[in-house]
Design a protein around this motif. Sequence first.
Motif, mmCIF file in Angstrom:
data_model
loop_
_atom_site.group_PDB
_atom_site.id
_atom_site.type_symbol
_atom_site.label_atom_id
_atom_site.label_comp_id
_atom_site.label_asym_id
_atom_site.label_seq_id
_atom_site.Cartn_x
_atom_site.Cartn_y
_atom_site.Cartn_z
ATOM 1 N N VAL A 50 -7.090 -4.782 -8.696
ATOM 2 C CA VAL A 50 -6.428 -4.876 -9.583
ATOM 3 C C VAL A 50 -5.887 -6.439 -9.726
ATOM 4 O O VAL A 50 -5.680 -7.127 -10.662
ATOM 5 C CB VAL A 50 -5.283 -3.997 -9.513
ATOM 6 N N VAL A 59 -11.550 1.758 -10.677
ATOM 7 C CA VAL A 59 -10.384 2.265 -9.911
ATOM 8 C C VAL A 59 -10.285 3.762 -9.770
ATOM 9 O O VAL A 59 -10.026 4.456 -8.703
ATOM 10 C CB VAL A 59 -9.259 1.626 -10.346
ATOM 11 N N VAL A 72 -4.132 -0.137 -15.950
ATOM 12 C CA VAL A 72 -4.238 0.880 -15.099
ATOM 13 C C VAL A 72 -2.928 1.489 -14.286
ATOM 14 O O VAL A 72 -2.771 2.012 -13.309
ATOM 15 C CB VAL A 72 -5.094 0.782 -13.719
ATOM 16 N N LEU A 112 0.992 6.858 -6.670
ATOM 17 C CA LEU A 112 -0.188 7.761 -6.747
ATOM 18 C C LEU A 112 0.191 9.376 -6.668
ATOM 19 O O LEU A 112 0.017 10.049 -7.472
ATOM 20 C CB LEU A 112 -1.214 7.436 -6.005
ATOM 21 N N PHE A 171 -0.792 -4.342 -12.384
ATOM 22 C CA PHE A 171 -1.323 -2.924 -13.015
ATOM 23 C C PHE A 171 -1.280 -2.955 -14.318
ATOM 24 O O PHE A 171 -2.184 -2.403 -15.154
ATOM 25 C CB PHE A 171 -0.504 -1.888 -12.133
ATOM 26 N N TYR A 180 -8.121 -1.284 -1.550
ATOM 27 C CA TYR A 180 -9.331 -1.580 -2.386
ATOM 28 C C TYR A 180 -8.953 -1.432 -3.953
ATOM 29 O O TYR A 180 -8.900 -2.419 -4.826
ATOM 30 C CB TYR A 180 -10.446 -0.219 -2.406
ATOM 31 N N VAL A 181 -7.833 -0.536 -4.142
ATOM 32 C CA VAL A 181 -7.369 -0.481 -5.633
ATOM 33 C C VAL A 181 -6.506 -1.721 -5.840
ATOM 34 O O VAL A 181 -6.602 -2.496 -6.955
ATOM 35 C CB VAL A 181 -6.389 0.730 -5.645
ATOM 36 N N GLU A 191 0.713 -1.218 -0.017
ATOM 37 C CA GLU A 191 -0.201 -0.063 0.060
ATOM 38 C C GLU A 191 0.882 1.283 0.122
ATOM 39 O O GLU A 191 0.452 2.292 -0.645
ATOM 40 C CB GLU A 191 -1.099 0.098 1.106
ATOM 41 N N THR A 229 -8.803 2.884 1.101
ATOM 42 C CA THR A 229 -8.564 3.138 -0.348
ATOM 43 C C THR A 229 -7.660 2.461 -1.260
ATOM 44 O O THR A 229 -8.022 2.048 -2.064
ATOM 45 C CB THR A 229 -8.445 4.485 -0.379
ATOM 46 N N VAL A 246 -11.619 6.494 -7.141
ATOM 47 C CA VAL A 246 -11.072 6.321 -5.788
ATOM 48 C C VAL A 246 -9.641 6.932 -5.646
ATOM 49 O O VAL A 246 -9.092 7.336 -4.540
ATOM 50 C CB VAL A 246 -10.940 4.823 -5.333
ATOM 51 N N VAL A 247 -8.988 7.157 -6.885
ATOM 52 C CA VAL A 247 -7.825 7.682 -6.791
ATOM 53 C C VAL A 247 -7.544 9.137 -6.287
ATOM 54 O O VAL A 247 -6.719 9.127 -5.246
ATOM 55 C CB VAL A 247 -7.306 7.892 -8.290
ATOM 56 N N ASN A 291 -10.739 0.476 -15.187
ATOM 57 C CA ASN A 291 -10.456 2.025 -14.703
ATOM 58 C C ASN A 291 -11.739 2.599 -14.132
ATOM 59 O O ASN A 291 -11.724 3.673 -13.406
ATOM 60 C CB ASN A 291 -10.155 2.716 -16.247
#
Length: 529
Positions: free
Chosen positions: A455, A412, A247, A226, A242, A450-451, A219, A447, A415-416, A409
């Motif tokens: 993925v 995801v 993504v 990010l 990814f 979750y991503v 994470e 968050t 949430v970015v 996408n």
Amino acid sequence: METRVTSGTHPNGLLFFGVALAFTSGIAARSFFAFDRALLLTLALTALALLFASSIERSRTLRVAALLCFALALGALRLDYAERAPSELSSYIGEEVTVTGRVVREPEVGERTTQFVVRPSGMDELVLASVSREGGIPVPEYGDAVVVEGTMRAPEAFSTNGGRTFDYPGYLKARGIEVTVPFATVAVLARDTSSPLARLYAGKHRFMSAVEAALPMPESGLAEGLLLGVRRALGDDLERMFRETGVVHIVVLSGYNIMVVVAALMHVLTFFLFPRTRTIVGIAAITCFALLVGPSATVVRASIMASLLILAHATGRTYAALRALVIAAILMLIFEPYLLVHDPGFQLSFLATLGLIALSTPVEARLRFLPERFGLRGYATATIATQAFVLPLLLYETGILSLVSVLVNVLVLPVVPLAMLLTFVTGIAGLIATPLGTLVGFFAHLTLAYVIIVVRAFASLPFSSVSLPAFPFTVTLALYGVTALGLFASRRPKVGRSVENEYAGWTIVEEHELARAANEDAASTFPFR
């Protein structure tokens, strides 16, 4: 003051795009063919003479032809003058060397090695060196005075896993590098603690340490990707997932990530500064952020377009997305013409943004069945529009075709922005006190997890992606020809009409920036990594 955002063109703007295309064509032609410089100068001077004559004769046709010829010659001359003399260091290739100099770019830290660029003392050339992260070898930082020892080599093109050839020499040449010292030993003579950039990078590293203390891996690696485009803690397996799910652009700092930062910054500044001051501070902050995360082709393009959007908002002018994209591209090519042919990142970033401008409206019209809630229709529209333009070149470069990209996408991307905000707050809280960073990091972790779960789930599907064999570049050109014909057939705007496009403002926001990932994926097979 309201800013009108469009993607259309005006007849008077067609000459602007024609001149830009001619300049770019000149660079492209000079990239593949050698022209006598005297011939190019003669063509440029002749075009200037015709331009002067057209002002006397008042001939628009002659003026347009003269401008196009001048731009074509100017583009070829720009690359011709950029051609560097044979490197002074090339005579040492294959020999053991000792290079004393200064680190002039922020080092790139990989899982196994650290790469850094050194400018030897008294020289204008650059040397790319790498050191192992094992064995207690000191890690250089930006601005450090260092001594590098190792075997000097010339970069060589190599084959990737898919049988494609990666033009590593061209990739480095676009960055001003022609020689390398892989697996070197390095001694740090003096640390730079006074220059503004050194302090900026030092603050970045403290922030990253705070994030890493508050969040577990992977994470924390995703969080740094990010917000700062750093992927060193993501891991090869997760990074591959990814990429296969389409993504990877969110962890290599795409235009989407940059605009999230810009939008948040400008929103905060509205509470403290007047519009004119806000514009100056906003553009300065964008520049600092670009320097902080590293001025890749994507970052530079998005930063220029973001600055143009801020200026348009401050002056009440129309933000013409296509014109802004072309201005950004031309400025970048004037500064470094090798980007056009040798940097897939530049190519894919430009094409992704162009696809968003050209296709978002017709694609959105065909996706009316999707709900607008949570921006689902918008994310699907932007993903499809950008994919349509980058896919031919992306398949030529990597051969990876993601079959779940649109769906992933859509799941995801909403949430970015929240994940980036919580990551930023986590880092700031961690700098104040580690327990506070851990507390805030709990919400960021939700968050980010979750991503990663999304993925991993889609990457585990047997049909998530397919690998295509290498194919000639002519096939890529043919695919773009079909795309252009389809676009022309489906969209014929009236001349002189400025087309409103709600997605045009996304041109610094939403792009499938798989470009840098494609570059670094190929470069990762080089021993430096």
